[in-house]
Design a protein around this motif. Structure first.
Motif, short mmCIF file in Angstrom:
data_model
loop_
_atom_site.label_atom_id
_atom_site.label_comp_id
_atom_site.label_asym_id
_atom_site.label_seq_id
_atom_site.Cartn_x
_atom_site.Cartn_y
_atom_site.Cartn_z
N PHE A 1 -37.21 -50.72 -6.82
CA PHE A 1 -36.96 -49.53 -6.01
C PHE A 1 -36.32 -49.91 -4.68
CE2 PHE A 1 -38.18 -46.11 -3.12
CZ PHE A 1 -37.82 -44.99 -3.85
N THR A 2 -36.79 -51.01 -4.07
CA THR A 2 -36.21 -51.47 -2.81
C THR A 2 -34.77 -51.90 -2.99
OG1 THR A 2 -38.41 -52.19 -2.11
CG2 THR A 2 -36.54 -53.08 -0.89
N CYS A 3 -34.49 -52.57 -4.10
CA CYS A 3 -33.10 -52.97 -4.38
C CYS A 3 -32.20 -51.75 -4.51
CB CYS A 3 -33.05 -53.81 -5.65
SG CYS A 3 -33.81 -55.44 -5.50
N ALA A 4 -32.69 -50.70 -5.19
CA ALA A 4 -31.89 -49.49 -5.34
C ALA A 4 -31.62 -48.85 -3.99
CB ALA A 4 -32.61 -48.51 -6.26
N VAL A 5 -32.64 -48.78 -3.13
CA VAL A 5 -32.44 -48.20 -1.80
C VAL A 5 -31.45 -49.02 -1.00
CG1 VAL A 5 -33.60 -47.69 0.37
CG2 VAL A 5 -34.71 -47.11 -1.78
N GLY A 6 -31.53 -50.35 -1.12
CA GLY A 6 -30.59 -51.20 -0.39
C GLY A 6 -29.16 -51.00 -0.86
N LEU A 7 -28.97 -50.88 -2.16
CA LEU A 7 -27.62 -50.66 -2.67
C LEU A 7 -27.07 -49.30 -2.26
CD1 LEU A 7 -27.91 -52.19 -6.26
CD2 LEU A 7 -26.68 -53.12 -4.30
N TYR A 8 -27.95 -48.29 -2.27
CA TYR A 8 -27.50 -46.98 -1.81
C TYR A 8 -27.13 -47.00 -0.33
CZ TYR A 8 -28.80 -44.45 -6.07
OH TYR A 8 -28.86 -43.98 -7.35
N PRO B 1 -21.03 -49.69 -1.60
CA PRO B 1 -19.89 -48.78 -1.44
C PRO B 1 -20.28 -47.35 -1.81
CG PRO B 1 -19.62 -50.13 -3.41
CD PRO B 1 -20.81 -50.67 -2.69
N GLY B 2 -20.03 -46.43 -0.93
CA GLY B 2 -20.39 -45.04 -1.18
C GLY B 2 -19.25 -44.27 -1.82
N LEU B 3 -19.42 -43.00 -1.97
CA LEU B 3 -18.40 -42.14 -2.54
C LEU B 3 -17.25 -41.97 -1.54
CD1 LEU B 3 -20.64 -39.37 -4.15
CD2 LEU B 3 -19.53 -41.31 -5.29
N PRO B 4 -16.04 -41.89 -2.03
CA PRO B 4 -14.91 -41.71 -1.10
C PRO B 4 -14.95 -40.34 -0.42
CG PRO B 4 -14.18 -41.48 -3.38
CD PRO B 4 -15.61 -41.95 -3.43
N ASP B 5 -14.41 -40.29 0.77
CA ASP B 5 -14.34 -39.01 1.49
C ASP B 5 -13.35 -38.08 0.82
OD1 ASP B 5 -16.19 -39.87 3.30
OD2 ASP B 5 -14.70 -40.59 4.75
N THR B 6 -13.71 -36.79 0.80
CA THR B 6 -12.85 -35.77 0.19
C THR B 6 -12.84 -34.54 1.09
OG1 THR B 6 -14.68 -34.84 -1.09
CG2 THR B 6 -13.37 -36.56 -2.15
N ARG B 7 -11.88 -33.66 0.80
CA ARG B 7 -11.88 -32.35 1.45
C ARG B 7 -11.44 -31.32 0.42
NH1 ARG B 7 -6.93 -30.32 3.55
NH2 ARG B 7 -5.18 -31.77 3.42
N SER C 1 -25.18 -49.91 -10.30
CA SER C 1 -26.32 -50.83 -10.22
C SER C 1 -27.51 -50.18 -9.54
CB SER C 1 -25.89 -52.09 -9.46
OG SER C 1 -24.82 -52.73 -10.11
N ALA C 2 -27.25 -49.43 -8.47
CA ALA C 2 -28.34 -48.77 -7.77
C ALA C 2 -29.05 -47.78 -8.68
CB ALA C 2 -27.82 -48.06 -6.52
N ASP C 3 -28.31 -47.05 -9.51
CA ASP C 3 -28.93 -46.10 -10.43
C ASP C 3 -29.80 -46.81 -11.46
OD1 ASP C 3 -27.55 -44.02 -9.15
OD2 ASP C 3 -25.78 -44.38 -10.40
N VAL C 4 -29.32 -47.95 -11.96
CA VAL C 4 -30.10 -48.71 -12.95
C VAL C 4 -31.40 -49.22 -12.34
CG1 VAL C 4 -30.10 -50.76 -14.39
CG2 VAL C 4 -28.06 -49.35 -14.26
#
Length: 334
Positions: free
Chosen positions: A18-25, A29-35, A116-119
């Motif tokens: 769980f800690t690894c998932a939180v760290g990856l989140y 890399p997050g979702l790209p910015d959009t508009r 990876s974070a989801d897994v």
């Protein structure tokens, strides 16, 4: 034999994932910015497959691409009902505003898969749940074996019983010690005789049952001490959780015996008798008041004190006879 902390390790592994998932989140890399932008629907099929047109400000041109429109949106937004004068429909979408794909449309229907974070999150969450539920269920029988109030009552009785036995032994020792240096026929106003009278008065005030109470207190204190050692896992929750199955089984048997012993002692009023006898035996601590009370009581009934002295401090054995002096050989009668 100590229990194997299986669920504790399961819970630990779940927290690590769980800690690894939180760290990856947090740091991955997050979702790209959009508009959000308006799209002109050039062609649309009933299942939502359509072709749209929009203006790309990064390349400063109008672009057309296949897109997945929302087939459930209002018919007023679809061709030919959309009042744009061109016979096209309307839809909204999100355009990427960073990276090498900026200006492109974000395909909401595309399956990006699990990262990876989801897994880590999907693996860690069930392990945490399993560790918490399984550990608590496993600890439940051990927590039910805790008998802290019973153990505290037994410890209190053991302490009181041992204390009254020690107090009685000290009172007897005081009588015997004073009896070796004085008697009741002389010097009872001060000095060793006064100490002997005071020591006898303390035992007299404690009553004829003080010796029986002290003896029973000594016996029950020994029994309680042995049982309390076996009932250590039942003393508190922490000890119960740390004990193994063998120790808990032994503690259960000891608790049952301890409860029966306490019930018998309390039915006979032993705790109250021990407490009262200890108070009576400690009256001699106020030496001046005790000496005055003892002298007054001795003057009223000296025979009772002589009887008590004979009972608690019997006369010492007579000293061994001195051997007769040997007659010199020249004086022996021939």
């Amino acid at each position: 034999m100590r229990h194997v902390p299986f669920f504790r390790w399961v819970l630990t592994l779940g927290f690590v994932l769980f800690t690894c998932a939180v760290g990856l989140y947090a740091f991955g890399p997050g979702l790209p910015d959009t508009r959000q932008i308006d799209l002109t629907v050039l062609d649309e099929k009933p299942d939502g497959a359509c072709r749209v047109r929009w203006h790309d400000p990064y390349q400063d041109r109008t672009r057309e691409e296949p897109y997945r429109c929302d087939p459930g949106r209002s018919d007023l937004l679809k061709a030919p009902q959309w009042a744009d004068g061109g016979g096209y429909g309307w839809e909204s979408g999100f355009m990427l505003t960073e990276g090498r794909h900026r200006g492109d449309l974000e395909d909401a229907g595309a399956d990006t898969g699990l990262g990876s974070a989801d897994v880590f999150l999907l693996l860690g969450a069930p392990l945490v749940t399993l560790g918490l539920i399984g550990g608590n269920l496993r600890a439940l029988p051990r927590t039910l074996g805790v008998r802290a109030p019973l153990v505290r009552r037994a410890m209190g009785l053991s302490s009181a019983a041992a204390r009254v036995a020690d107090d009685y032994e000290r009172a007897l020792a005081a009588v015997r010690e004073a009896g070796r240096h004085a008697d009741l026929s002389r010097d009872t106003g001060s000095g060793p005789g006064a100490r002997l009278v005071t020591a006898l008065w303390v035992l007299k005030e404690a009553g004829p049952s003080a010796g029986e109470t002290a003896a029973r207190g000594r016996a029950i204190a020994r029994r309680l001490d042995g049982l309390l050692q076996d009932t250590a896992p039942s003393a508190d929750l922490r000890s119960s959780l740390r004990a193994g199955p063998v120790a808990r089984a032994r503690a259960g048997r000891a608790v049952a015996e301890l409860g029966a012993l306490l019930a018998e002692a309390e039915r006979d009023g032993l705790p109250e008798r021990c407490a009262q006898t200890s108070v009576d035996l400690l009256r001699g601590q106020d030496a001046e008041w005790a000496a005055l009370a003892a002298a007054t009581d001795f003057a009223r009934d000296p025979a009772a004190y002589r009887h008590l002295l004979a009972r608690w401090a019997p006369a010492a054995d007579p000293p061994p006879a001195r051997p007769a002096a040997r007659t010199p050989w020249w004086r022996r009668r021939r």
